[in-house]
Design an enzyme around this catalytic site. Structure first.
Site, mmCIF file in Angstrom:
data_model
loop_
_atom_site.group_PDB
_atom_site.id
_atom_site.type_symbol
_atom_site.label_atom_id
_atom_site.label_comp_id
_atom_site.label_asym_id
_atom_site.label_seq_id
_atom_site.Cartn_x
_atom_site.Cartn_y
_atom_site.Cartn_z
ATOM 1 N N ARG A 221 0.948 -1.205 -0.082
ATOM 2 C CA ARG A 221 0.058 0.094 0.166
ATOM 3 C C ARG A 221 0.909 1.165 -0.043
ATOM 4 N NH1 ARG A 221 -3.149 -3.066 -1.326
ATOM 5 N NH2 ARG A 221 -5.357 -3.655 -0.541
ATOM 6 N N ASP B 269 4.215 -0.153 -7.387
ATOM 7 C CA ASP B 269 2.954 -0.693 -7.905
ATOM 8 C C ASP B 269 1.766 0.202 -7.228
ATOM 9 O OD1 ASP B 269 0.905 -2.098 -9.575
ATOM 10 O OD2 ASP B 269 0.464 -3.201 -7.975
ATOM 11 N N GLU C 143 -3.314 7.817 -4.435
ATOM 12 C CA GLU C 143 -3.882 6.787 -5.474
ATOM 13 C C GLU C 143 -5.165 7.107 -5.727
ATOM 14 O OE1 GLU C 143 -3.723 2.287 -5.168
ATOM 15 O OE2 GLU C 143 -1.521 3.089 -4.925
ATOM 16 N N HIS D 246 -0.936 0.249 -9.624
ATOM 17 C CA HIS D 246 -1.762 -0.653 -8.772
ATOM 18 C C HIS D 246 -2.504 -1.916 -9.211
ATOM 19 C CE1 HIS D 246 -3.728 -0.867 -4.407
ATOM 20 N NE2 HIS D 246 -3.539 -2.214 -4.866
ATOM 21 N N GLY E 220 -2.605 -7.260 -8.180
ATOM 22 C CA GLY E 220 -3.421 -8.359 -7.975
ATOM 23 C C GLY E 220 -4.624 -8.382 -9.274
#
Lengths: 302, 302
Positions: B220, B243, B248, B267, B270
């Site tokens: 995060r 990432d 954000e 981001h 995943g």
């Protein structure tokens, strides 16, 4: 006194750790032969060069060992004088070559070049992409490079199937390829280039892969039939990551440069700043074995 | 009858495999609350959203379980009503997030963006680069993501040291960081964002790293003090792969966009096409456990 032929003067530093009784000449195979070449027992050709020719090797009548700095030994097999032991540099480049193979896979699947381009443009543009998770990865080659690739892709949630010349526990035989290819999403080539593997990845091999499959080659360019791969890339049916090409270096006007669905790096799998130190250590260890009469490691042919 | 609240209608397909007696409403937390919300026992908020607010959760007086689709659960800890079990999606994104962390490391070390740029220009320009081999990699986090990162970098010839909140066999404690940081070339952040890890990677943390070290964050954004990292990147002393960022999404005028020595993805650790299927499976398994009264998995707070 044992005479060793080293690629250049930077390599002489390894001699300080050698037993007494070893002397060195330096030659990279270009220009005039150095004094003392006729005494050379142990030859270390430069990394990335082709094989010396028969005339050059005939200038070393006492030659007993050729210690390569590459994993691939193919060009030397046909010129090696009878009775001379040929050793490769297995392990010196393996970890880095496996790293590049998997980094290339992930670059294609995760669309990393497009994401880095978005970064340069200041665009935050997330999207779902492909990934290694649950991919079926076929690794051609059960050596140092292949086994490292398999370990890493399994860590990233993929399944790995390994194929080598001869079947053994956990390793399939090359003869099983026709049945295996349609069942895999990624193929990673990490076998030596030999008569058997020349154009192993040909039109029939590629046609057996499912739509959207990814072909990765970090071994030698001529294991892949370039024209056959180009046809599949241009048709948009397959993707590829190539660190090696045929021919190499790739000429400026070669169609691979403009092929779609292709990522390409210029044969840098083993080309890391770390390798020379590791190469020194291998040559030093092998020279000690030679002087002591111990068995050499990494023997490709004797 | 057990009522579950799902993010959208696509998620209803998982109900066909559920035991009888489960009914669903759909709500993503925006717009008007659906009929039947007051009966909801089991809430599945949409992936990538923030936490619902207290008023929204007060509309579900029978709520017993919040099943997240992300690994991070931090925003929900403060709004979770007393007695409601909070579960995360550990394992759904872990393999892909670890893959992206290592792909980002290799992209920086192997200079892959520059090599892909050379490909677009038709230039064959090999050169020796850095690589993971013999690098000392410090992995912050011993969970699913951290352990996968460690396995992969070891396969590529690096050494891995793992740090977590509490020391255990093979895992160092966070309290040892001051001694560990100067001894590592790469730091990979894969811990949850909590009060303890907020700005864990601050100016002092970064200053303790050796010159040229690489900072990787796939967890995060707010675990890293962005201003402190920017200073090190701009000074040319450290490199980073991020990432996740703070804030954000990264606003168009944010200085991180133009920072040198930085690779950035939006981001997407995943964010793979595979995760939704895996998310379905997790939710289905957890719902079955809930209906049967079995113990839930991935419990973050209860």
């Amino acid at each position: 006194v044992t005479t060793v032929c080293l690629p250049d003067d930077r390599w002489r530093q390894l001699l300080v750790e050698l037993p007494v009784g070893v002397t060195a000449v330096t030659w990279d195979g270009t220009g005039a032969a150095p004094d003392g070449l006729r005494d050379v027992e142990f030859l270390v050709p430069p990394y990335g060069s082709g094989a010396f020719d028969a005339t050059q090797l005939a200038g070393m009548p006492k030659l007993q060992v050729i210690q390569l700095l590459s994993a691939g030994a193919e060009p030397w097999l046909s010129v090696r004088p009878p009775g001379v032991t040929l050793c490769n540099a297995r392990g010196v480049h393996g970890a880095s070559t496996a790293e590049l193979a998997v980094a290339g896979m992930s670059s294609v699947l995760r669309e990393l070049p497009a994401m880095y381009a978005a970064q340069r443009e200041g665009r935050w543009a997330p999207r779902d992409t492909d990934a290694l998770v649950e991919k079926r990865v076929l690794v051609l080659g059960a050596g140092d490079i292949g086994s490292r690739i398999a370990t890493a892709v399994v860590a990233f949630g993929a399944q790995a199937t390994t194929v080598a010349r001869t079947a053994r526990d956990g390793v399939h035989s090359m003869t099983e390829l026709p049945a295996l290819l349609p069942e895999h999403d990624v193929v990673a080539v990490a076998v030596p280039h030999t008569d058997e593997t020349h154009h192993l990845v040909d039109a029939a091999f590629l046609a057996a892969l499912p739509d959207g499959a990814l072909v990765v080659n970090v071994a030698r360019g001529a294991i892949v039939d370039t024209a056959a791969l180009l046809a599949e890339l241009t048709a948009g049916r397959l993707h590829a990551f190539l660190d090696v090409t045929d021919p190499e270096p790739l000429p400026p006007d070669h169609p691979l440069w403009d092929a779609p669905n292709l990522l390409l790096t210029p044969h840098v799998g083993g080309g890391t700043r770390e390798w020379q130190r590791r190469g020194h250590q291998l040559v030093r260890d092998q020279l000690v074995r030679h002087v002591r009469g111990d068995a050499l490691q990494n023997v490709v042919a004797r």
